[in-house]
Scaffold this active site. Structure first.
Site, PDB file in Angstrom:
ATOM      1  N   ARG A  99      -3.166  -0.590  -0.246  1.00 20.89           N
ATOM      2  CA  ARG A  99      -1.818  -0.026  -0.226  1.00 20.89           C
ATOM      3  C   ARG A  99      -1.792   1.416   0.297  1.00 20.89           C
ATOM      4  NH1 ARG A  99      -2.037  -4.466  -0.475  1.00 20.89           N
ATOM      5  NH2 ARG A  99      -1.230  -5.935  -2.005  1.00 20.89           N
TER       6      ARG A  99
ATOM      7  N   SER B 139       6.279  -5.342  -6.562  1.00 19.66           N
ATOM      8  CA  SER B 139       5.390  -4.759  -7.557  1.00 19.66           C
ATOM      9  C   SER B 139       5.596  -3.245  -7.628  1.00 19.66           C
ATOM     10  CB  SER B 139       3.940  -5.088  -7.193  1.00 19.66           C
ATOM     11  OG  SER B 139       3.058  -4.548  -8.136  1.00 19.66           O
TER      12      SER B 139
ATOM     13  N   GLU C 286       3.611   2.360  -6.804  1.00 20.49           N
ATOM     14  CA  GLU C 286       3.396   1.886  -5.431  1.00 20.49           C
ATOM     15  C   GLU C 286       4.611   2.163  -4.558  1.00 20.49           C
ATOM     16  OE1 GLU C 286       3.001  -2.533  -3.513  1.00 20.49           O
ATOM     17  OE2 GLU C 286       1.652  -2.055  -5.160  1.00 20.49           O
TER      18      GLU C 286
END
Length: 285
Positions: free
Chosen positions: A160, A211, A281
């Site tokens: 990520r 998420s 995130e």
């Protein structure tokens, strides 16, 4: 290039949080984008809006938006490469690949993201990551206003993360994905099976941005939150999903403040119980 004043961002962020920006620009090509950045550089960049949290109801700021624009796709049958502008969605990339019997982008099928966003975040699932098929990126370097290209090995792609997260003076224009010849029917089957698995576990019935947290080493976020009894916990219209605790959903007119307060509470509880610092995130703007 389209331009709007006092632009409503509600349908341009996947949480469907009510927000307005002072000005919104929708560039159609590299010349449009270069012209904007030649005038000034303090824009807020927004792609498909699937990994962001709008923290304010009003932004006294100018936004550059890649959503339904700057989205040309090309396929090279000889090399099995798809060339995609930053505003294209990775759903469109995966569908184009399947149409041309190209395999490798199946995991893109049900990840909601623009191409630019996928590169910035190195978007992925258990089935694959962007870095596995990304070969090259074209970008505008705001440091010297030159258009440049970098290959995969120079993009610092990790979980990520990428060069473009670490250096936000670079604006992605285009990406190239290397795929392989395959069977269109088999490719479609893999795509649909992947989508079914994700929809079974994820709360797609409510607005959400996927998420919320990066996976901490040796841990899974959902089980930690479940153990703390946080599943279904609400702040205003924002709720920790009853279906998957790693997601926050908008169950009724949630504000950015609601979402951020819910994140703050969750992080404090997890830190106190497990000694784990959860890393968000999603990009907070």
């Amino acid at each position: 290039m389209k331009y709007y004043k006092d632009f409503d961002l509600t349908n341009y962020n996947a949480y469907r949080v009510k927000a307005i920006c002072k000005n919104a620009f929708f560039p159609e090509n590299e010349a449009d984008l270069t012209a904007l950045y030649t005038k000034k550089q303090d824009y807020v960049l927004l792609g498909s809006g699937h990994n962001i949290i709008c923290s304010k109801p009003y932004y006294d700021a100018d936004f550059i938006i890649f959503n339904g624009n700057f989205n040309t796709l090309k396929v090279d049958e000889t090399t099995s490469v798809i060339e995609a502008e930053a505003g294209a969605t990775i759903l469109e990339v995966s569908n184009l690949a399947q149409k041309h019997s190209l395999s490798g982008a199946e995991f893109f099928y049900d990840i909601p993201s623009s191409v630019g966003g996928a590169v910035v975040m190195n978007a992925g699932t258990k089935e694959g990551e962007t870095k596995n098929i990304l070969t090259k990126v074209r970008y505008l370097d705001l440091a010297d206003m030159l258009v440049k290209e970098k290959h995969n090995e120079d993009l610092e792609l990790s979980y990520r993360n990428s060069l473009f997260q670490k250096q936000n003076d670079k604006v992605i224009l285009k990406a190239w994905f290397q795929l392989q010849r395959g069977n269109a029917v088999d490719i479609k089957s893999i795509m649909e099976a992947s989508k079914a698995r994700r929809w079974e576990k994820q709360p797609r019935e409510y607005p959400n941005c996927g998420s919320v947290y990066k996976r901490p080493p040796g841990r899974f976020v959902g089980p930690m939150l479940d153990e703390l009894g946080l599943k279904g916990y609400r702040v205003g219209g924002a709720e920790i999903s009853k279906k998957h605790s790693g997601f926050i959903v908008n169950v009724g007119n949630a504000t950015g403040k609601d979402i951020l307060e819910l994140i703050k509470h969750t992080k404090e509880q997890v830190k106190a119980a497990f000694g784990v610092d959860l890393e968000v995130e999603q990009r907070i703007i």
